[in-house]
Scaffold this motif. Structure first.
Motif: not given
Lengths: 83, 83
Positions: A60-61, B28, A75, B30, A64-66, B25, A57, B32, B21
């Motif tokens: 994937s974040m 998008l 990492q 997320f 898509k964004l981070l 998220l 998860t 959770e 952020v």
């Protein structure tokens, strides 16, 4: 549970912020500093889920964004049971 | 040798970047994600020296330049023998 993400510029990409911090540290008398790389440190507090699922998860974040995968690498560290 | 520094805002300080952020998220998909804290991740390449001395030197760098102790806290990791 908590996830920690470390985002840094790829080695091949020049790091003007890091260069500026390095020369400031040298001017402050820290001659032992040879190189500085600056990056983002992101702490994410998430609902509990299995560790492997949490890792996917957060990956994937990052995609898509981070993180900007053209210029940056990342990492991920998953800390179970941590507030 | 290499030192890693993680600089984050103190818990009592609001983190608008982290809030932004988090809502991105969530938008998008997320759901959770409950909270996000943004910080600085700094890698410092230094001349070799005893681990304890390296830790004190980097602490001094944090006090003088890398962290604003009024609003931020920092953690230091010393990695011996790492390029």
């Amino acid at each position: 549970m908590k996830a920690k993400v470390y985002v840094t510029l790829k080695k091949s990409i020049s790091d003007p912020k890091g260069t500026a911090v390095k020369s400031s540290l040298n001017q402050l008398g820290f001659q032992e500093v040879k190189e500085v790389r600056m990056g983002k440190y992101i702490e994410i507090e998430m609902q509990d889920m299995p560790k492997e699922q949490a890792k996917e998860t957060v990956q994937s974040m990052c995609k898509k964004l981070l993180a900007n995968e053209v210029m940056e690498t990342y990492q991920i560290e998953i800390m179970e049971g941590q507030k």
